[in-house]
Design an enzyme around this catalytic site. Structure first.
Site, short mmCIF file in Angstrom:
data_model
loop_
_atom_site.label_atom_id
_atom_site.label_comp_id
_atom_site.label_asym_id
_atom_site.label_seq_id
_atom_site.Cartn_x
_atom_site.Cartn_y
_atom_site.Cartn_z
N LYS A 71 1.11 -0.89 0.23
CA LYS A 71 -0.01 0.18 0.19
C LYS A 71 0.80 1.22 -0.14
O LYS A 71 1.37 1.59 0.60
CB LYS A 71 -0.69 0.07 1.24
CG LYS A 71 -1.82 1.80 1.32
CD LYS A 71 -3.03 1.08 2.35
CE LYS A 71 -2.73 1.67 3.29
NZ LYS A 71 -3.44 1.77 4.52
N ARG A 115 -11.25 -2.21 6.51
CA ARG A 115 -9.82 -3.44 7.21
C ARG A 115 -9.56 -2.42 8.56
O ARG A 115 -9.41 -3.17 9.65
CB ARG A 115 -8.52 -3.19 6.59
CG ARG A 115 -7.77 -1.84 6.37
CD ARG A 115 -6.96 -2.30 8.03
NE ARG A 115 -4.91 -1.46 6.91
CZ ARG A 115 -4.81 -0.04 7.85
NH1 ARG A 115 -5.22 1.04 8.93
NH2 ARG A 115 -3.84 0.00 7.04
N GLN A 143 -14.36 7.70 9.35
CA GLN A 143 -13.51 6.24 9.92
C GLN A 143 -14.59 5.20 10.66
O GLN A 143 -14.85 5.29 11.14
CB GLN A 143 -12.32 6.28 10.44
CG GLN A 143 -10.93 6.72 9.40
CD GLN A 143 -10.74 5.55 8.78
OE1 GLN A 143 -11.14 4.02 9.37
NE2 GLN A 143 -9.53 5.36 7.73
N ASP A 164 -18.29 15.02 18.31
CA ASP A 164 -17.73 15.53 17.25
C ASP A 164 -18.00 16.81 17.37
O ASP A 164 -18.67 17.60 18.12
CB ASP A 164 -17.96 14.93 15.91
CG ASP A 164 -16.86 15.36 15.42
OD1 ASP A 164 -16.32 14.53 14.29
OD2 ASP A 164 -16.38 16.72 14.71
N VAL A 165 -16.96 17.67 17.49
CA VAL A 165 -16.90 18.99 16.90
C VAL A 165 -17.53 20.02 16.52
O VAL A 165 -18.17 20.72 16.45
CB VAL A 165 -15.68 20.22 17.58
CG1 VAL A 165 -15.19 19.23 18.97
CG2 VAL A 165 -14.08 19.10 16.24
N GLY A 223 -7.71 6.51 16.36
CA GLY A 223 -7.14 7.57 15.42
C GLY A 223 -5.66 8.22 15.07
O GLY A 223 -5.11 8.59 14.32
N ASP A 225 -2.26 7.51 14.36
CA ASP A 225 -1.02 7.28 13.33
C ASP A 225 0.45 7.48 12.56
O ASP A 225 1.03 8.06 11.57
CB ASP A 225 -2.12 6.71 11.77
CG ASP A 225 -2.51 8.05 11.32
OD1 ASP A 225 -2.33 8.80 12.35
OD2 ASP A 225 -2.93 8.29 9.99
N LYS A 229 0.69 11.84 17.77
CA LYS A 229 -0.83 12.27 18.16
C LYS A 229 -1.26 11.33 19.49
O LYS A 229 -0.61 10.63 19.74
CB LYS A 229 -1.61 11.15 16.78
CG LYS A 229 -0.96 12.00 15.47
CD LYS A 229 -1.89 11.38 14.50
CE LYS A 229 -2.14 12.57 13.33
NZ LYS A 229 -3.15 11.79 12.14
#
Length: 330
Positions: A71, A115, A143, A164-165, A223, A225, A229
């Site tokens: 990928k 996935r 996602q 969510d904001v 989240g 990645d 983060k």
């Protein structure tokens, strides 16, 4: 012999989520048993474009089938505003391990969503309470949809709370699933007090504290990645049973990367890799287990496993667009 071109619609059409979940579980088992090759994810940093490329190759032998692929994916945050393009785009090259023939070129963005949801479902199946009926989601981006789609395959989800904001994103999510589930918007704490919580945000300052989750909530931390983060507060991680997908990736760019780099969290605080639980070497949830956290960075073996499912279905059904890439006679 032709190569199949499978765009995002083809990925959707040829994905049976239950099959992808099983393939991802098979991939975790193969990796744990040493039946997979997965070089470290490599990065090409492009600061002049505020972006990067990532290459993710892998081979796995799941027993009844084996598969190989690569990928090639980017992250360019300025794309939407400056070029009217997605921030993240991916291309999957899926090859026959025996001959190296490129069986398919697959939209890697849609494949990644499938996935990623399936990986959360595998972890949820092993780590969430058996009768989990409520799912909280923090982050209502693309996602979030496959988190619900996949987790509902392994638990009888009835209630969904999404936080969510961006109120418009929340409403789009509610509109998409309101006919199938009791779904509503809510706070992070309301989402976190569900039986299962999936966090799918790009934040670098933690937004989920110990008070935001229930006593037995299972958390899929999806989240993080990239280095820096960090969605979950350090004290939440330290008080939970922490399961990771891969030590090298998680300590570099997963949910635990920041506290691990700072020495706040060490190897002693990591309870297991998901593959160890899948093959029965370590226990999943027990009667004594409290909060559990699955730190998912997304592995190349998952992409290959998902590509195997999508390609097999498309080839069987005659779907996709075949083309002559290599120039081999029929």
């Amino acid at each position: 012999m032709k190569t199949l071109l499978l765009d995002s619609d083809d990925v959707d059409e040829n994905t049976r989520m239950a099959d992808v979940i099983q393939a991802i579980e098979d991939a975790f088992a193969a990796y744990e048993h040493g039946n997979a090759q997965m070089p470290a994810k490599s990065y090409i940093e492009l600061p002049q474009y505020n972006g990067d490329f990532r290459s993710m190759p892998a081979y796995l032998d799941a027993g009844e089938w084996d598969a190989a692929g690569l990928k090639w994916v980017n992250v360019h945050p300025d794309n939407p505003a400056d070029h009217d393009l997605p921030t993240v785009m991916g291309t999957m090259i899926y090859s026959d391990p025996e001959t190296a023939f490129p069986l398919a070129i697959i939209d890697g963005t849609a494949l990644t969503m499938k996935r990623t949801g399936a990986a959360a479902a595998v972890a949820t199946d092993h780590l969430a309470v058996e009768d989990a009926r409520s799912l909280g989601i923090v982050g209502a981006g693309v996602q979030s949809y496959t988190q619900l789609e996949a987790i509902a395959e392994v638990r009888p989800i009835e209630e969904v709370v999404v936080s969510d904001v961006d109120d418009e994103r929340v409403q789009r999510f509610v509109d998409a699933y309101g006919d199938e589930f009791d779904v509503r918007g809510g706070s992070i704490a309301e989402a976190g007090h569900c039986d299962v919580l999936s966090t799918v945000t790009p934040v670098e300052d933690p937004i989920v504290s110990p008070d935001d989750v229930g006593e037995h909530t299972h958390v899929n931390a999806m989240g993080a990645d990239a280095e820096g983060k960090h969605e979950l507060a350090d004290d939440l991680l330290l008080g939970a049973t922490v399961v990771i997908d891969d030590h090298e990736q998680c300590t570099h760019s997963g949910e635990i990367n920041v506290p691990y780099a700072e020495g706040v969290l060490t190897d002693e605080d990591i309870d297991a890799e998901i593959g160890e639980i899948v093959v029965g070497e370590r226990e999943g949830r027990t009667a004594e287990t409290g909060v559990t956290v699955f730190d998912s960075t997304g592995l190349a073996i998952q992409d290959v496993a998902a590509a195997h499912v999508v390609y097999a279905q498309a080839a069987d059904e005659g779907n996709g667009s075949p083309f002559d890439l290599v120039g081999v006679d029929e």
